[in-house]
Design an enzyme around this catalytic site. Structure first.
Site, PDB file in Angstrom:
ATOM      1  CG  ASP A  64      39.792  39.989  40.718  1.00 21.75           C
ATOM      2  OD1 ASP A  64      41.037  40.137  40.736  1.00 21.75           O
ATOM      3  OD2 ASP A  64      39.195  39.436  39.780  1.00 21.75           O
ATOM      4  CE1 TYR A 163      55.920  35.128  43.206  1.00 21.66           C
ATOM      5  CE2 TYR A 163      58.309  35.125  43.382  1.00 21.66           C
ATOM      6  CZ  TYR A 163      57.071  35.201  43.977  1.00 21.66           C
ATOM      7  OH  TYR A 163      56.968  35.349  45.332  1.00 21.66           O
ATOM      8  CE  LYS A 167      56.054  38.614  44.448  1.00 16.47           C
ATOM      9  NZ  LYS A 167      55.032  39.238  45.325  1.00 16.47           N
TER      10      LYS A 167
END
Length: 286
Positions: A64, A163, A167
């Protein structure tokens, strides 16, 4: 770096692009630790690769990436299985599962923003573990850390803002860590692919791309960019974009208007890095 004889840790390697990269590295004479939460697919991949090559070239570790201890255990397992580590690929990622009008999505586990945790925080953790290992084990040679960003690491997004922020953070993280290459015995590269034909696109995203006539690129050019990032020792702090038109290397942008100020900041940072390194050596931490 030569891939033949090297050992790589790849997160998110049980499926998608991580799986394809693992298969490619093994085919080129490398060995891999497959770090993933999917026990069934991850174990099956390791078994298939070992059977195909006829020797122990792959191991699976249930990982994980949001948990430091399981990431740390993956590094230990790779060392125990293969004796060393040369390559760390921070590849695990997820798409955004909530939005400003739906912050109670079960996929976010009580609004903990797993998009940020997996796509950025986990990359920071994997990178820190890699830095510690490579700095303390110069006998294995210089290590390389490759972190998967996205086209949204370079461009903003109104549909997946978390997101895109994660990134973009990956790109900054790679460029920042690259400045301590000498002290950490590690170089860093970021990959910013276009929309890739992987399971991550399934559902609304793939349908929207098709409806808008936006092309999807195959995995092969992205895998080629990973190989380039590993083999080309001149790449450090570089961003490789893999778009429909081909692959391009982007270095850090220095604008003429702030070049002098940036040089001053870099000089200050270099002196601090060198001082920190000297203190660590004196304390026998390196």
């Amino acid at each position: 770096m030569k891939i033949e004889g090297s050992v790589a840790i790849i997160t998110g390697a049980a499926s998608g692009m991580g799986k394809t990269l693992a298969e490619k590295l093994v085919s080129l004479g490398g060995k891999v630790l497959i770090a993933d939460r999917d026990v069934s697919q991850g174990s099956a991949l390791a078994e298939a690769l070992n059977k195909e090559i006829g020797s122990n070239v792959a191991v699976f570790h249930e990982t994980d990436v949001t948990k430091w201890k399981t990431l740390e255990a993956a590094f230990e397992k790779a060392k125990d299985a293969f004796g060393k580590i040369n390559i760390v690929v921070n590849n695990a990622g997820i798409t955004e599962s909530s939005s400003w009008f739906n912050d109670n999505d079960a996929g976010e586990e009580s609004c903990e923003y797993m998009t940020l945790n997996i796509n950025l925080v986990a990359v920071a953790k994997g990178t820190r573990l890699a830095l510690k290992y490579f700095a303390q084990n110069p006998q294995v040679g210089e290590g390389v850390v490759i972190s998967t960003s996205s086209l949204y690491g370079l461009y903003n997004s109104g549909i997946v803002p978390l997101y895109a922020a994660a990134k973009a953070g990956v790109v900054s993280l790679v460029r920042s860590h690259s400045l301590a290459r000498k002290e950490t015995n590690t170089r860093h590269v970021a990959l910013c692919p276009w929309f890739i034909d992987t399971p991550l696109l399934e559902g609304t995203f793939r349908e929207a791309l098709t409806a808008s006539s936006i092309p999807v690129i195959p995995q092969e050019p992205v895998i080629d960019a990973f190989i380039q990032a590993i083999e080309d020792d001149t790449l450090n702090g570089a961003v490789l974009t893999v778009f429909p038109g081909g692959t391009e290397i982007i270095r850090e942008n220095i604008y003429s208007g702030n070049a002098d100020q940036l040089k001053m900041v870099r000089a200050m940072e270099t002196s601090i890095i060198e001082h920190q390194y000297a203190l660590a050596k004196e304390a026998r931490k390196l």
